[in-house]
Design a protein around this motif. Structure first.
Motif, short mmCIF file in Angstrom:
data_model
loop_
_atom_site.label_atom_id
_atom_site.label_comp_id
_atom_site.label_asym_id
_atom_site.label_seq_id
_atom_site.Cartn_x
_atom_site.Cartn_y
_atom_site.Cartn_z
N GLN A 222 45.63 37.07 32.18
CA GLN A 222 45.43 38.33 32.89
C GLN A 222 45.95 38.26 34.33
O GLN A 222 46.27 37.18 34.85
CB GLN A 222 43.94 38.67 32.90
CG GLN A 222 43.37 38.96 31.53
CD GLN A 222 41.89 39.31 31.58
OE1 GLN A 222 41.11 38.61 32.21
NE2 GLN A 222 41.51 40.39 30.92
N VAL A 223 46.04 39.40 34.93
CA VAL A 223 46.43 39.52 36.34
C VAL A 223 45.16 39.74 37.16
O VAL A 223 44.36 40.64 36.84
CB VAL A 223 47.42 40.69 36.55
CG1 VAL A 223 47.65 40.95 38.03
CG2 VAL A 223 48.74 40.39 35.84
N GLY A 224 44.94 38.94 38.18
CA GLY A 224 43.77 39.07 39.02
C GLY A 224 44.06 39.86 40.28
O GLY A 224 45.14 39.73 40.86
N VAL A 225 43.12 40.68 40.69
CA VAL A 225 43.25 41.48 41.92
C VAL A 225 42.01 41.25 42.79
O VAL A 225 40.89 41.30 42.27
CB VAL A 225 43.40 42.98 41.61
CG1 VAL A 225 43.50 43.79 42.92
CG2 VAL A 225 44.62 43.23 40.73
N HIS A 226 42.22 40.98 44.06
CA HIS A 226 41.12 40.81 45.01
C HIS A 226 41.44 41.64 46.25
O HIS A 226 42.54 41.54 46.80
CB HIS A 226 40.95 39.34 45.39
CG HIS A 226 39.78 39.08 46.28
ND1 HIS A 226 38.47 39.28 45.87
CD2 HIS A 226 39.70 38.65 47.56
CE1 HIS A 226 37.65 38.99 46.86
NE2 HIS A 226 38.37 38.61 47.90
N ILE A 227 40.49 42.49 46.66
CA ILE A 227 40.70 43.40 47.78
C ILE A 227 39.57 43.21 48.78
O ILE A 227 38.40 43.23 48.41
CB ILE A 227 40.72 44.87 47.30
CG1 ILE A 227 41.79 45.05 46.21
CG2 ILE A 227 40.97 45.82 48.46
CD1 ILE A 227 41.69 46.36 45.48
N THR A 228 39.92 43.00 50.04
CA THR A 228 38.90 42.84 51.08
C THR A 228 39.27 43.66 52.31
O THR A 228 40.45 43.93 52.57
CB THR A 228 38.74 41.36 51.52
OG1 THR A 228 39.98 40.91 52.10
CG2 THR A 228 38.39 40.47 50.35
N HIS A 229 38.25 44.01 53.06
CA HIS A 229 38.47 44.58 54.38
C HIS A 229 37.62 43.82 55.38
O HIS A 229 36.41 43.69 55.22
CB HIS A 229 38.11 46.06 54.46
CG HIS A 229 38.22 46.59 55.86
ND1 HIS A 229 37.11 46.82 56.66
CD2 HIS A 229 39.29 46.88 56.62
CE1 HIS A 229 37.52 47.25 57.85
NE2 HIS A 229 38.83 47.29 57.85
#
Length: 217
Positions: A63-70
């Motif tokens: 799978q493709v992993g996505v991580h988003i932070t601010h």
């Protein structure tokens, strides 16, 4: 240091994962009351990063992993996309007749900086990009998310009690739908529809796809 708003999720290696990634990003950033211009840029950048990850040569079951932070402290929105594919993305200078090859030029134009880092064990890579976003609302203590966005370490409310997710895995149900299998800090394994809404506490996870590596721009 302030704890960032953040979320992680994984996507199957199919074309429909690009609009799905955009939809999940939009839902999350809308809750953070992000500026529309930043939201538009983030959607375009994430689309390009996920598209490139899906095009990388890798086994279909990866799978493709996505991580988003601010980070409130830095005022930056960070997008990370990791895959198990070969090679590293490079900026191209396509001619007017070329149908493609402009994705990373767009990423360069819309971001504060971006880069690539090898993943642990030399299996694939993480491509990250940061967009200036200083005016996102303060961290939310609790928020509603879809089960598909859960990650190990999250705290969720199940049957009136707060539980810590130890591991999460997606699989097809007998009816053809998609379910998330949650192993928790105690008690039996829980199976939930991928779209089921849950209440989650903001946590302290950082860099689920990897930390900053070679920089660009």
């Amino acid at each position: 240091m302030a704890v960032p708003n953040q979320v992680s999720f994984r996507l199957p290696r199919r074309r429909s994962s690009v609009p799905r990634a955009r939809a999940l990003l939009y839902a999350m950033l809308r809750d953070w009351l992000i500026d529309q211009e930043v939201l538009d840029s983030a959607e375009l950048v994430l689309s390009e990063l996920v598209t490139n990850a899906l095009r990388a040569r890798a086994p279909r079951d990866r799978q493709v992993g996505v991580h988003i932070t601010h980070s409130e402290e830095d005022g930056l929105l960070r997008l990370e996309v990791c895959d198990a594919g070969e090679g590293r993305p490079e900026v191209r200078n396509p001619s007017e007749d070329d149908a493609g090859g402009r994705g990373l030029l767009l990423v360069e134009a819309l971001t504060h900086r971006w880069g690539v880092q090898e993943r642990e064990g030399d299996i694939g890579k993480t491509v990250w990009a940061e967009i200036k976003a200083p005016n996102i609302a303060a961290v939310q203590v609790e928020r509603e998310i879809a089960a598909v966005t859960l990650h190990a370490g999250d705290e969720v409310k199940l049957r009136g009690a707060w539980r810590t997710v130890r591991s999460v895995q997606g699989e097809r149900s007998t009816s053809g739908g998609f379910v998330m299998v949650l192993r928790l800090d105690y008690g039996p394994t829980v199976r939930l529809d991928a779209a089921e809404p849950l209440i989650m506490r903001s946590g302290g996870r950082h860099g689920q796809c990897g930390s900053a590596g070679d920089g660009a721009k």
